[in-house]
Scaffold this motif. Structure first.
Motif, PDB file in Angstrom:
ATOM      1  N   ARG A 240    -139.156  15.940 -17.551  1.00 33.93           N
ATOM      2  CA  ARG A 240    -138.951  16.780 -18.729  1.00 33.93           C
ATOM      3  C   ARG A 240    -137.510  17.272 -18.768  1.00 33.93           C
ATOM      4  NH1 ARG A 240    -144.199  18.499 -16.996  1.00 33.93           N
ATOM      5  NH2 ARG A 240    -145.783  17.777 -18.480  1.00 33.93           N
ATOM      6  N   ILE A 241    -136.959  17.271 -19.961  1.00 28.93           N
ATOM      7  CA  ILE A 241    -135.549  17.637 -20.141  1.00 28.93           C
ATOM      8  C   ILE A 241    -135.459  18.978 -20.847  1.00 28.93           C
ATOM      9  CG2 ILE A 241    -133.404  17.008 -21.303  1.00 28.93           C
ATOM     10  CD1 ILE A 241    -134.157  14.093 -20.874  1.00 28.93           C
ATOM     11  N   ALA A 242    -134.764  19.923 -20.218  1.00 30.09           N
ATOM     12  CA  ALA A 242    -134.487  21.222 -20.814  1.00 30.09           C
ATOM     13  C   ALA A 242    -133.073  21.192 -21.375  1.00 30.09           C
ATOM     14  CB  ALA A 242    -134.628  22.322 -19.763  1.00 30.09           C
ATOM     15  N   SER A 243    -132.978  21.150 -22.698  1.00 28.82           N
ATOM     16  CA  SER A 243    -131.672  20.977 -23.332  1.00 28.82           C
ATOM     17  C   SER A 243    -131.194  22.265 -23.981  1.00 28.82           C
ATOM     18  CB  SER A 243    -131.742  19.877 -24.396  1.00 28.82           C
ATOM     19  OG  SER A 243    -132.107  18.655 -23.818  1.00 28.82           O
ATOM     20  N   ASP A 244    -129.921  22.449 -23.958  1.00 32.95           N
ATOM     21  CA  ASP A 244    -129.251  23.537 -24.662  1.00 32.95           C
ATOM     22  C   ASP A 244    -128.389  22.893 -25.744  1.00 32.95           C
ATOM     23  OD1 ASP A 244    -126.987  25.411 -25.299  1.00 32.95           O
ATOM     24  OD2 ASP A 244    -128.055  26.670 -23.849  1.00 32.95           O
ATOM     25  N   PRO A 245    -128.437  23.403 -26.982  1.00 33.24           N
ATOM     26  CA  PRO A 245    -127.638  22.776 -28.046  1.00 33.24           C
ATOM     27  C   PRO A 245    -126.161  22.619 -27.693  1.00 33.24           C
ATOM     28  CG  PRO A 245    -129.151  24.371 -28.982  1.00 33.24           C
ATOM     29  CD  PRO A 245    -129.252  24.511 -27.487  1.00 33.24           C
ATOM     30  N   ARG A 246    -125.622  23.521 -26.885  1.00 32.30           N
ATOM     31  CA  ARG A 246    -124.200  23.436 -26.537  1.00 32.30           C
ATOM     32  C   ARG A 246    -123.879  22.163 -25.755  1.00 32.30           C
ATOM     33  NH1 ARG A 246    -123.545  29.059 -23.587  1.00 32.30           N
ATOM     34  NH2 ARG A 246    -125.591  28.358 -22.851  1.00 32.30           N
ATOM     35  N   GLU A 247    -124.893  21.603 -25.056  1.00 34.42           N
ATOM     36  CA  GLU A 247    -124.666  20.363 -24.313  1.00 34.42           C
ATOM     37  C   GLU A 247    -124.385  19.194 -25.252  1.00 34.42           C
ATOM     38  OE1 GLU A 247    -127.291  19.536 -20.814  1.00 34.42           O
ATOM     39  OE2 GLU A 247    -128.429  21.180 -21.724  1.00 34.42           O
ATOM     40  N   GLY A 248    -124.788  19.342 -26.515  1.00 35.09           N
ATOM     41  CA  GLY A 248    -124.567  18.269 -27.467  1.00 35.09           C
ATOM     42  C   GLY A 248    -123.175  18.254 -28.063  1.00 35.09           C
ATOM     43  N   LEU A 249    -122.393  19.282 -27.766  1.00 35.25           N
ATOM     44  CA  LEU A 249    -121.014  19.329 -28.254  1.00 35.25           C
ATOM     45  C   LEU A 249    -120.129  18.409 -27.410  1.00 35.25           C
ATOM     46  CD1 LEU A 249    -120.757  23.199 -28.744  1.00 35.25           C
ATOM     47  CD2 LEU A 249    -120.929  21.478 -30.564  1.00 35.25           C
TER      48      LEU A 249
ATOM     49  N   ILE B   8    -131.137  17.652 -29.619  1.00 33.71           N
ATOM     50  CA  ILE B   8    -131.617  16.279 -29.469  1.00 33.71           C
ATOM     51  C   ILE B   8    -130.534  15.401 -28.851  1.00 33.71           C
ATOM     52  CG2 ILE B   8    -132.327  14.226 -30.761  1.00 33.71           C
ATOM     53  CD1 ILE B   8    -133.691  16.161 -32.750  1.00 33.71           C
ATOM     54  N   ARG B   9    -129.287  15.572 -29.323  1.00 39.06           N
ATOM     55  CA  ARG B   9    -128.188  14.779 -28.747  1.00 39.06           C
ATOM     56  C   ARG B   9    -128.004  15.108 -27.268  1.00 39.06           C
ATOM     57  NH1 ARG B   9    -122.617  14.944 -27.836  1.00 39.06           N
ATOM     58  NH2 ARG B   9    -121.624  12.902 -28.137  1.00 39.06           N
ATOM     59  N   ALA B  10    -128.118  16.393 -26.927  1.00 37.67           N
ATOM     60  CA  ALA B  10    -127.993  16.789 -25.528  1.00 37.67           C
ATOM     61  C   ALA B  10    -129.097  16.163 -24.687  1.00 37.67           C
ATOM     62  CB  ALA B  10    -128.037  18.312 -25.411  1.00 37.67           C
ATOM     63  N   GLY B  11    -130.331  16.140 -25.234  1.00 41.88           N
ATOM     64  CA  GLY B  11    -131.435  15.518 -24.512  1.00 41.88           C
ATOM     65  C   GLY B  11    -131.214  14.037 -24.300  1.00 41.88           C
ATOM     66  N   THR B  12    -130.620  13.373 -25.284  1.00 44.94           N
ATOM     67  CA  THR B  12    -130.323  11.943 -25.151  1.00 44.94           C
ATOM     68  C   THR B  12    -129.288  11.702 -24.058  1.00 44.94           C
ATOM     69  OG1 THR B  12    -130.849  11.517 -27.483  1.00 44.94           O
ATOM     70  CG2 THR B  12    -129.450   9.909 -26.365  1.00 44.94           C
ATOM     71  N   LEU B  13    -128.234  12.515 -24.045  1.00 51.50           N
ATOM     72  CA  LEU B  13    -127.203  12.363 -23.015  1.00 51.50           C
ATOM     73  C   LEU B  13    -127.792  12.567 -21.617  1.00 51.50           C
ATOM     74  CD1 LEU B  13    -124.268  14.306 -24.740  1.00 51.50           C
ATOM     75  CD2 LEU B  13    -124.461  11.824 -24.439  1.00 51.50           C
ATOM     76  N   GLU B  14    -128.681  13.557 -21.489  1.00 53.04           N
ATOM     77  CA  GLU B  14    -129.297  13.806 -20.194  1.00 53.04           C
ATOM     78  C   GLU B  14    -130.248  12.675 -19.797  1.00 53.04           C
ATOM     79  OE1 GLU B  14    -130.299  16.267 -16.737  1.00 53.04           O
ATOM     80  OE2 GLU B  14    -128.574  15.642 -17.927  1.00 53.04           O
ATOM     81  N   ALA B  15    -130.990  12.143 -20.785  1.00 57.83           N
ATOM     82  CA  ALA B  15    -131.898  11.024 -20.495  1.00 57.83           C
ATOM     83  C   ALA B  15    -131.114   9.812 -20.000  1.00 57.83           C
ATOM     84  CB  ALA B  15    -132.708  10.670 -21.741  1.00 57.83           C
ATOM     85  N   ILE B  16    -129.985   9.528 -20.640  1.00 55.76           N
ATOM     86  CA  ILE B  16    -129.152   8.403 -20.201  1.00 55.76           C
ATOM     87  C   ILE B  16    -128.715   8.610 -18.750  1.00 55.76           C
ATOM     88  CG2 ILE B  16    -126.919   7.281 -20.543  1.00 55.76           C
ATOM     89  CD1 ILE B  16    -127.272   7.839 -23.555  1.00 55.76           C
ATOM     90  N   ARG B  17    -128.475   9.865 -18.388  1.00 57.52           N
ATOM     91  CA  ARG B  17    -127.993  10.162 -17.040  1.00 57.52           C
ATOM     92  C   ARG B  17    -129.086  10.038 -15.977  1.00 57.52           C
ATOM     93  NH1 ARG B  17    -127.194  14.264 -13.314  1.00 57.52           N
ATOM     94  NH2 ARG B  17    -128.660  15.638 -14.380  1.00 57.52           N
ATOM     95  N   ILE B  18    -130.318  10.465 -16.300  1.00 59.13           N
ATOM     96  CA  ILE B  18    -131.326  10.602 -15.244  1.00 59.13           C
ATOM     97  C   ILE B  18    -132.482   9.614 -15.321  1.00 59.13           C
ATOM     98  CG2 ILE B  18    -130.805  13.054 -14.991  1.00 59.13           C
ATOM     99  CD1 ILE B  18    -133.373  13.681 -16.503  1.00 59.13           C
ATOM    100  N   ALA B  19    -132.726   8.990 -16.486  1.00 61.53           N
ATOM    101  CA  ALA B  19    -133.878   8.087 -16.591  1.00 61.53           C
ATOM    102  C   ALA B  19    -133.668   6.864 -15.714  1.00 61.53           C
ATOM    103  CB  ALA B  19    -134.093   7.662 -18.039  1.00 61.53           C
ATOM    104  N   PRO B  20    -134.694   6.415 -14.995  1.00 67.97           N
ATOM    105  CA  PRO B  20    -134.549   5.220 -14.162  1.00 67.97           C
ATOM    106  C   PRO B  20    -134.414   3.966 -15.029  1.00 67.97           C
ATOM    107  CG  PRO B  20    -136.827   5.921 -14.203  1.00 67.97           C
ATOM    108  CD  PRO B  20    -136.055   6.984 -14.910  1.00 67.97           C
ATOM    109  N   PRO B  21    -133.919   2.869 -14.475  1.00 72.82           N
ATOM    110  CA  PRO B  21    -133.809   1.624 -15.244  1.00 72.82           C
ATOM    111  C   PRO B  21    -135.178   1.161 -15.751  1.00 72.82           C
ATOM    112  CG  PRO B  21    -132.588   1.483 -13.186  1.00 72.82           C
ATOM    113  CD  PRO B  21    -133.404   2.731 -13.108  1.00 72.82           C
ATOM    114  N   ALA B  22    -135.165   0.487 -16.903  1.00 69.10           N
ATOM    115  CA  ALA B  22    -136.415   0.026 -17.519  1.00 69.10           C
ATOM    116  C   ALA B  22    -136.299  -1.441 -17.905  1.00 69.10           C
ATOM    117  CB  ALA B  22    -136.731   0.872 -18.749  1.00 69.10           C
TER     118      ALA B  22
END
Length: 409
Positions: free
Chosen positions: A56-65, A96-110
């Protein structure tokens, strides 16, 4: 074994289709990771009993900047410690953009990515680009014809329309919940006809003795007949009409089993002495145990209002869950549900806007003579075993997985 990543904008707690796909894929020996939304009280990472991993990703809108990585990291470290507030407008887009950036960083290969909802497909496409693997868009609704988006200003709807259309066309395939949705989405999104996978429960063998879970949990009198609404506590689901109808149904109690923003409203109604204990509210249960609760009801009610095209064409999960449990239904006389209810003669169709019609339908089903009740139950269970089950419906989904990856699933 293959690696499947599923992206959902929900917390993954009560997402029944996600559970079924994850359970089926892990049961076949594949590795499944779910990228979900964090909410207070939930673990940032856990292993579901079915075997799949939830991140689960806890995102803050500021991370999307467009900030330096070290600053985004500091913001991210505090995001999971703060209560999550609903975001709107630009803040929601940045989140949402911040969550995407975090997913790219932590999601395992698929080897394959499945993105749910127009809010999840963007992250799904980003992971697909990262890993250079196919991406499927699972459009469970006609979102722009739904209540949630219908009230948005025209420019906002136009932006979402263009975004979803572009995302669907960039995906390698689109999946949806019924034939009517497939036809409508193919036209709206300008994509090939989506694959249809109805969200039905797995084949199940009913208990020899019907469970009485609601009577036991709520202390209901033995003669009380349970009218069940289960699912989301959101507007236009016919819950208010059910509440208005239940006083006219003899020896019956309405149980609202679910979750959502209107839960406090219904809890207040249930607590009002004027309800005389005939309205009860319960929290949603785990999808793996839901059928035993549904089987404990005397009738499942789903008087969804015909306020949107999405509602008129819907074939809700609760309909298939009632069929799987052999429980009769009282449903809206709308194109999506009506054809199935009529073909099985599994209950009564009513005018969802009219509490009198709903009460009459409930009474008719509850007062059905025993021989007819048994025949209806047997007929409904036979249909669940033959057609309306996950094993039958998911075959098309796993065939699509194989087509896209050129590997067995």
């Amino acid at each position: 074994p293959q690696r499947l990543t599923i992206v959902t904008p929900t917390t993954a707690q009560f997402h029944s289709e996600l559970y079924r796909i994850g359970n089926s894929a892990t049961g076949r020996g594949h590795a499944v990771t779910v990228i979900a939304r964090w909410a207070p009280g939930l673990a940032l990472e856990e292993r579901h009993p079915a075997g799949y991993r939830i991140i689960r990703i806890a995102s803050d809108p500021r991370e999307g900047l467009p900030l330096p990585g070290r600053i985004r990291k500091l913001i991210r470290q505090g995001a999971a410690r703060r209560p999550r507030r609903p975001r709107r407008g630009l803040a929601r887009l940045l989140e949402i953009r911040a969550g995407t950036l975090e997913a790219i960083r932590i999601a395992p290969p698929a080897d394959l990515v499945l993105g749910y909802h127009y809010l999840g497909i963007g992250t799904g496409l980003a992971l697909g680009r990262r890993d250079r693997v196919p991406v499927i868009y699972d459009a469970g609704d006609i979102y722009l014809a739904s209540t949630a988006l219908g009230a948005l200003p025209g420019p906002a709807r136009a932006m979402i329309r263009q975004y979803e259309r572009s995302a669907a066309q960039r995906a390698d395939a689109v999946v949806t919940a019924n034939d009517a949705y497939a036809d409508e989405l193919a036209r709206r999104l300008d994509v090939p006809l989506p694959v249809v996978v109805m969200n039905c429960p797995p084949r199940t063998t009913p208990l020899a003795v019907r469970p009485r879970r609601f009577h036991e949990a709520l202390g209901l009198a033995a003669e009380t007949r349970v009218v069940l609404y289960h699912g989301g506590f959101t507007p236009e689901r016919g819950i208010e009409e059910l509440i208005a109808a239940i006083p006219s149904v003899e020896h019956a109690a309405l149980v609202l089993l679910g979750y959502g923003p209107l839960a406090p409203t219904y809890e207040a109604v249930a607590a009002d002495p004027a309800s005389a204990g005939r309205i009860r509210v319960m929290r949603a249960v785990d999808p793996a145990d839901l059928l035993n609760w549904v089987a404990s009801a005397d009738v499942a009610a789903m008087p969804i209002l015909p306020t949107t095209l999405n509602h008129r064409l819907t074939t809700p999960n609760k309909l298939f869950e009632a069929i799987a449990a052999g429980v009769p239904v009282v449903a809206s006389d709308l194109p999506g549900m009506a054809a199935i209810v009529r073909s099985l003669d599994s209950g009564r169709l009513v005018d969802p806007n009219d509490p009198v019609s709903i009460a009459a339908g409930l009474t008719d089903v509850l007062d059905t003579p025993e021989p007819e009740r048994v025949a209806r139950r047997n007929r409904t269970l036979a249909a669940a075993h033959e057609v309306y089950n996950w094993e039958t419906q998911s075959a098309a989904l796993f065939t699509e997985f194989e087509r896209l990856t050129h590997r067995p699933w």
